[in-house]
Design an enzyme around this catalytic site. Structure first.
Site, PDB file in Angstrom:
ATOM      1  N   THR A 106       0.871  -1.176   0.000  1.00 60.34           N
ATOM      2  CA  THR A 106       0.000   0.000   0.000  1.00 60.34           C
ATOM      3  C   THR A 106       0.901   1.217   0.000  1.00 60.34           C
ATOM      4  OG1 THR A 106      -1.585  -1.219   1.361  1.00 60.34           O
ATOM      5  CG2 THR A 106      -1.805   1.168   1.378  1.00 60.34           C
ATOM      6  N   ARG A 161     -13.197  -8.517  -2.043  1.00 63.70           N
ATOM      7  CA  ARG A 161     -12.550  -8.303  -0.740  1.00 63.70           C
ATOM      8  C   ARG A 161     -12.006  -6.859  -0.671  1.00 63.70           C
ATOM      9  NH1 ARG A 161      -7.432  -6.279   0.946  1.00 63.70           N
ATOM     10  NH2 ARG A 161      -7.011  -7.040   3.018  1.00 63.70           N
ATOM     11  N   GLY A 167      -5.064  -5.662   6.049  1.00 62.12           N
ATOM     12  CA  GLY A 167      -6.177  -4.725   6.162  1.00 62.12           C
ATOM     13  C   GLY A 167      -7.237  -5.169   7.144  1.00 62.12           C
ATOM     14  N   GLY A 199      -0.278  -3.148   5.540  1.00 58.37           N
ATOM     15  CA  GLY A 199      -0.250  -4.469   6.154  1.00 58.37           C
ATOM     16  C   GLY A 199      -1.595  -5.141   6.015  1.00 58.37           C
ATOM     17  N   GLY A 227      -9.895  -4.124   1.840  1.00 58.85           N
ATOM     18  CA  GLY A 227      -9.064  -3.994   3.042  1.00 58.85           C
ATOM     19  C   GLY A 227      -9.323  -2.686   3.769  1.00 58.85           C
ATOM     20  N   ASP A 228      -8.319  -2.242   4.494  1.00 58.53           N
ATOM     21  CA  ASP A 228      -8.459  -1.055   5.340  1.00 58.53           C
ATOM     22  C   ASP A 228      -8.269   0.259   4.593  1.00 58.53           C
ATOM     23  OD1 ASP A 228      -5.764  -1.911   4.945  1.00 58.53           O
ATOM     24  OD2 ASP A 228      -5.102  -0.511   6.493  1.00 58.53           O
TER      25      ASP A 228
HETATM   26  N1  GLY Z   1      -3.568  -2.770   3.654  1.00 60.51           N
HETATM   27  C1  GLY Z   1      -4.058  -3.038   2.358  1.00 60.51           C
HETATM   28  C2  GLY Z   1      -5.034  -4.106   2.299  1.00 60.51           C
HETATM   29  O1  GLY Z   1      -5.110  -4.952   3.176  1.00 60.51           O
HETATM   30  O2  GLY Z   1      -5.762  -4.156   1.329  1.00 60.51           O
END
Ligand code: GLY
Length: 341
Positions: free
Chosen positions: A184, A212, A238, A236, A214-215
């Site tokens: 990221t 899916r 997410g 990391g 993530g964060d």
């Molecule tokens: N930190 C990015 C993700 O997990 O998508």
């Protein structure tokens, strides 16, 4: 007039000078963050961000990004964008042109189309090759790949894939796999007015289940900015940053008087609360004065094969300077005073 500052993750080193140039010209932190992240998104050799990013299990690249304006607490984000190469710019438009905070999937693509962003094929030849090899479990080592500089990374990826594919248990597989296959870009900037902006962009977990997310596009998890206290962003796993609202924790800690360093460490320490579910995470934290640190619960980047670090530039030192991340051991039990305790 404030000292201008810009900081970013390992993969932003070649992009930070552009952000610095804009800040020194008096441009806003928002402009600096967007333009800096666009450069990373446009780098075809970065397999974790923008076009050239590794695809989902079906071979489709799905991009996530968010931007937050610390002055107004306004934010915009997109998730699962499939046709446009600069999700950070589309996230900014969500913030500025709509009353919404997050657009996903087809709706995000339609919004970009309405705004006349140019459609792009996001799946690069390299990423497609790696996806095919991933599915077939073939060895990468003897394949005639073109870009020599990326060969090291490909071998590294493949070794991980091979090991994980051999395990054959989906849940276990993704759980383990997810710990190692995230990349990221995080950029935090402070401009001459003292305004802070934080941006995050990613192609997410490589070979993820379609849909899916993530964060990175989830405000509070992968990104948070508030001029009164500072900003934080994550890289990391997410899912872990979502479960802990990690970026918000760091900003919350600064609102309670903690320094950027204390806030970063306290945020990473909360990973202990997840016990065996804990995954790898790094947080980049800037306080309202511009003091910046990064903390991680691992010491080495497997993709960059060096100690975890970040880059920072400011008015006095406009050339990006490398700073090591603080290592926080989240494997040993220790009484903490983190947000969740
Ligand atoms: N930190 C990015 C993700 O997990 O998508």
């Amino acid at each position: 007039m404030h000292n201008v500052i810009i900081a970013g993750t390992i993969n932003s080193v070649n992009a930070i000078p552009k952000g610095m140039e804009l800040l020194l010209q008096g441009k806003s932190a928002l402009d600096a963050v967007e333009e800096t992240i666009k450069i990373v998104e446009d780098n075809p050799n970065d397999w974790s961000v923008g076009s050239g990013g590794l695809p989902n299990l079906l071979g489709e690249v799905e991009l996530d990004a968010s931007i937050m304006d610390g002055k107004t607490l306004k934010t915009g984000a997109v998730a699962g964008l499939k046709k446009y190469k600069n999700p950070i710019s589309i996230a900014r438009q969500v913030m500025e042109q709509t009353p919404h905070a997050l657009l996903v999937g087809e709706g995000a693509d339609q919004f970009a189309s309405v705004l006349c962003f140019e459609e792009t094929e996001l799946l690069s030849e390299n990423a497609s090759d790696i996806h095919q090899d991933f599915l077939s479990g073939k060895s990468l080592v003897n394949k005639p790949y073109d870009a020599e500089e990326t060969m090291k990374k490909k071998e590294c990826y493949f070794k991980i894939f091979q090991r994980l594919v051999q395990e054959k248990k989906m849940m276990e597989w993704y759980t383990k796999y997810a710990k190692e296959n995230h990349g990221t870009v995080n950029i935090i900037a402070k401009d001459m007015n003292g305004d802070i902006c934080c941006g995050v962009s990613t192609s997410g977990l490589s070979f993820k289940l379609p849909g899916r997310t993530g964060d990175s596009p989830i405000i509070g998890a992968g990104n948070y900015a508030d001029n009164r206290y500072g900003a934080a962003a994550c890289i990391g796993v997410g899912e872990i940053a979502i479960r802990l609202s990690l970026a918000r924790i760091a900003v919350y800690e600064m609102s309670k008087g903690k320094t950027a360093e204390e806030a970063a460490i306290l945020a990473i320490e909360t990973i202990k609360d997840l016990g065996e579910d804990a995954g790898f995470l790094t947080i980049l934290v800037m306080d309202k004065e511009g003091h910046t640190v990064s903390a991680a619960n691992f010491e080495f980047s497997i993709f960059h094969q060096e100690r975890m670090h970040f880059w920072i530039a400011d008015s006095l030192n406009p050339i990006p300077t490398k700073r090591e991340c603080l290592y926080v051991d989240t494997t040993t039990e220790k009484e903490g005073e983190g947000y969740h305790r």
